[in-house]
Design a protein around this motif. Structure first.
Motif, PDB file in Angstrom:
ATOM      1  N   UNK A   1     -27.966 -57.622 -55.167  1.00 36.87           N
ATOM      2  CA  UNK A   1     -28.296 -56.704 -56.443  1.00 36.87           C
ATOM      3  C   UNK A   1     -27.852 -55.552 -55.916  1.00 36.87           C
ATOM      4  N   UNK A   2     -26.791 -54.530 -56.573  1.00 38.84           N
ATOM      5  CA  UNK A   2     -27.238 -53.339 -56.141  1.00 38.84           C
ATOM      6  C   UNK A   2     -27.853 -52.169 -57.384  1.00 38.84           C
ATOM      7  N   UNK A   3     -28.433 -50.379 -56.821  1.00 38.02           N
ATOM      8  CA  UNK A   3     -28.916 -50.106 -56.665  1.00 38.02           C
ATOM      9  C   UNK A   3     -29.126 -49.076 -58.280  1.00 38.02           C
ATOM     10  N   UNK A   4     -29.483 -49.222 -58.636  1.00 36.78           N
ATOM     11  CA  UNK A   4     -29.390 -47.993 -60.607  1.00 36.78           C
ATOM     12  C   UNK A   4     -30.461 -47.240 -59.765  1.00 36.78           C
ATOM     13  N   UNK A   5     -30.535 -46.511 -60.243  1.00 36.46           N
ATOM     14  CA  UNK A   5     -31.475 -45.183 -60.990  1.00 36.46           C
ATOM     15  C   UNK A   5     -31.785 -45.038 -61.742  1.00 36.46           C
ATOM     16  N   UNK A   6     -32.725 -44.334 -62.513  1.00 37.99           N
ATOM     17  CA  UNK A   6     -33.494 -44.162 -63.786  1.00 37.99           C
ATOM     18  C   UNK A   6     -33.380 -42.564 -63.575  1.00 37.99           C
ATOM     19  N   UNK A   7     -32.655 -41.715 -63.326  1.00 37.66           N
ATOM     20  CA  UNK A   7     -33.526 -40.524 -63.519  1.00 37.66           C
ATOM     21  C   UNK A   7     -33.221 -39.786 -64.389  1.00 37.66           C
ATOM     22  N   UNK A   8     -33.368 -39.154 -65.336  1.00 40.20           N
ATOM     23  CA  UNK A   8     -33.536 -38.059 -66.760  1.00 40.20           C
ATOM     24  C   UNK A   8     -32.905 -36.628 -66.183  1.00 40.20           C
ATOM     25  N   UNK A   9     -32.074 -36.079 -67.041  1.00 42.36           N
ATOM     26  CA  UNK A   9     -31.777 -34.849 -66.441  1.00 42.36           C
ATOM     27  C   UNK A   9     -32.649 -33.888 -67.617  1.00 42.36           C
ATOM     28  N   UNK A  10     -32.540 -33.009 -66.627  1.00 40.33           N
ATOM     29  CA  UNK A  10     -33.259 -31.810 -66.951  1.00 40.33           C
ATOM     30  C   UNK A  10     -32.060 -30.755 -67.431  1.00 40.33           C
ATOM     31  N   UNK A  11     -31.904 -30.311 -68.841  1.00 40.29           N
ATOM     32  CA  UNK A  11     -30.849 -29.614 -69.512  1.00 40.29           C
ATOM     33  C   UNK A  11     -31.883 -28.072 -69.622  1.00 40.29           C
ATOM     34  N   UNK A  12     -31.304 -27.192 -68.549  1.00 37.57           N
ATOM     35  CA  UNK A  12     -31.819 -25.728 -69.716  1.00 37.57           C
ATOM     36  C   UNK A  12     -30.385 -25.044 -70.445  1.00 37.57           C
ATOM     37  N   UNK A  13     -30.786 -24.971 -71.581  1.00 33.94           N
ATOM     38  CA  UNK A  13     -29.820 -24.225 -72.373  1.00 33.94           C
ATOM     39  C   UNK A  13     -30.143 -23.539 -72.770  1.00 33.94           C
ATOM     40  N   UNK A  14     -29.641 -22.625 -73.591  1.00 35.39           N
ATOM     41  CA  UNK A  14     -30.243 -21.488 -74.483  1.00 35.39           C
ATOM     42  C   UNK A  14     -31.787 -21.044 -74.835  1.00 35.39           C
ATOM     43  N   UNK A  15     -32.543 -21.530 -73.665  1.00 42.77           N
ATOM     44  CA  UNK A  15     -33.848 -20.932 -73.803  1.00 42.77           C
ATOM     45  C   UNK A  15     -34.289 -22.591 -74.593  1.00 42.77           C
ATOM     46  N   UNK A  16     -34.335 -23.272 -74.023  1.00 45.27           N
ATOM     47  CA  UNK A  16     -34.588 -24.382 -75.143  1.00 45.27           C
ATOM     48  C   UNK A  16     -34.360 -25.558 -73.292  1.00 45.27           C
ATOM     49  N   UNK A  17     -35.415 -26.659 -73.854  1.00 48.98           N
ATOM     50  CA  UNK A  17     -35.300 -27.285 -72.217  1.00 48.98           C
ATOM     51  C   UNK A  17     -35.303 -28.632 -73.145  1.00 48.98           C
ATOM     52  N   UNK A  18     -33.889 -28.679 -72.281  1.00 48.35           N
ATOM     53  CA  UNK A  18     -34.120 -31.044 -73.115  1.00 48.35           C
ATOM     54  C   UNK A  18     -34.265 -31.747 -71.919  1.00 48.35           C
ATOM     55  N   UNK A  19     -34.107 -32.566 -72.557  1.00 48.80           N
ATOM     56  CA  UNK A  19     -34.064 -34.332 -71.407  1.00 48.80           C
ATOM     57  C   UNK A  19     -33.130 -34.937 -71.816  1.00 48.80           C
ATOM     58  N   UNK A  20     -32.284 -35.761 -71.014  1.00 49.46           N
ATOM     59  CA  UNK A  20     -31.192 -36.658 -71.147  1.00 49.46           C
ATOM     60  C   UNK A  20     -32.151 -38.090 -70.981  1.00 49.46           C
ATOM     61  N   UNK A  21     -32.121 -38.642 -71.796  1.00 46.01           N
ATOM     62  CA  UNK A  21     -33.568 -40.106 -71.167  1.00 46.01           C
ATOM     63  C   UNK A  21     -34.896 -39.930 -70.825  1.00 46.01           C
ATOM     64  N   UNK A  22     -35.519 -41.048 -70.393  1.00 48.33           N
ATOM     65  CA  UNK A  22     -36.397 -40.471 -69.805  1.00 48.33           C
ATOM     66  C   UNK A  22     -37.264 -41.102 -69.064  1.00 48.33           C
ATOM     67  N   UNK A  23     -36.117 -42.156 -67.758  1.00 44.88           N
ATOM     68  CA  UNK A  23     -36.936 -42.808 -67.030  1.00 44.88           C
ATOM     69  C   UNK A  23     -37.330 -43.859 -67.176  1.00 44.88           C
ATOM     70  N   UNK A  24     -37.544 -45.018 -65.832  1.00 45.71           N
ATOM     71  CA  UNK A  24     -38.611 -46.082 -65.979  1.00 45.71           C
ATOM     72  C   UNK A  24     -39.745 -45.675 -66.396  1.00 45.71           C
TER      73      UNK A  24
END
Length: 281
Positions: A46-69
């Motif tokens: 087995x290989x270890x895989x994270x499931x870590x969303x990326x918080x993106x701050x841009x133009x006064x907005x807060x976005x998330x790339x994917x949502x995690x486990x």
């Protein structure tokens, strides 16, 4: 938490959990003596895989790339089969940034497999509710259709409990959508029929989030496709296109699954010239 500034974009990796999957499945037809030189493997193959969303701050907005486990979604059998040893700690991550779930404006879903979408909903009082109550959820139209009407194979990863409670929050697109100036989601197919990548470019600053076309740094080889891919030939062609484009522009490549690197930058020959390593306890 690791942070990376790319021009006006600020990226922060949250703690979304992990899983451990069969290395052979993650590298498809590539022989183990080759892929195991590039990514650590345990005694169970087995290989270890994270499931870590990326918080993106841009133009006064807060976005998330994917949502995690997510939390509490998987049965004991599923936890064992998928090798999950950590579930999401999104609230704790957000708290460190002075944020709460309600501050998330947009969630960008590259696709809706369980390891990306379980963090969209949670069970409360016997029903599922949105985790990010104020967020628009953007996903390709094809992927949304696949999620709601999975086939014999995909029903094992597209779960009703991950979409039904958020359906009124979902916004779909065809081939491309510009979320903010310079920030776009682009449908690619490959890993799933509705899979998308995320591209950011303003001036000389750019990043490409390849999602599961290149889930880890060890998948940099354009011909290394996952056995999980529904359309591996499409994956290879899309990967070739996006890698060539990013190499020429000097783009950062960001990762959701990689247990060792958060982001990498390559030169035109594909050699690493800059990196953000994941802090490992």
């Amino acid at each position: 938490m690791e942070k990376l500034m790319i021009g006006e974009a600020v990226l922060t990796w949250l703690d979304g959990g992990n899983n451990h999957l069969d290395g052979g499945a993650m590298f498809g037809v590539v022989p183990k003596p080759l892929w195991s030189k590039k990514y650590p493997v345990n005694e169970k193959n087995q290989i270890e895989l994270r499931t870590d969303p990326i918080l993106l701050e841009l133009d006064g907005k807060i976005l998330l790339i994917d949502s995690g486990m997510g939390n509490g979604k998987l049965s004991e059998k599923q936890l064992k089969n998928f090798g999950v040893t950590e579930e999401s700690r999104i609230d704790e991550s957000l708290k460190k940034l002075g944020l709460v779930r309600g501050d998330i404006d947009v969630v960008l879903m590259t696709h809706l497999h369980f390891d990306h979408a379980c963090g969209l909903t949670e069970e409360k009082d016997g029903t599922y509710q949105p985790v990010f109550p104020n967020a628009r959820i953007i996903v390709s139209e094809i992927e949304w259709g696949e999620m709601k009407q999975p086939n014999m194979r995909s029903k094992n990863t597209y779960w009703r409990e991950n979409w039904e409670a958020v359906q009124n929050h979902v916004e779909t697109f065809g081939e491309r959508i510009e979320v903010l100036p310079g920030l776009a989601m682009v449908h690619t197919g490959g890993h799933s029929n509705g899979h998308s990548v995320i591209s950011f470019e303003r001036g000389e600053d750019s990043f490409i989030h390849m999602a599961d076309l290149m889930p880890t740094h060890a998948h940099q080889n354009k011909l290394w496709a996952l056995a999980f891919d529904d359309y591996p030939v499409t994956s290879v062609h899309e990967k070739d296109k996006w890698m060539e484009e990013g190499y020429k522009k000097g783009s950062w490549y960001t990762f959701y699954h990689d247990a060792y690197y958060r982001a990498l930058k390559f030169d035109e020959e594909g050699k690493i010239v800059n990196k953000v390593e994941r802090e490992r306890n």
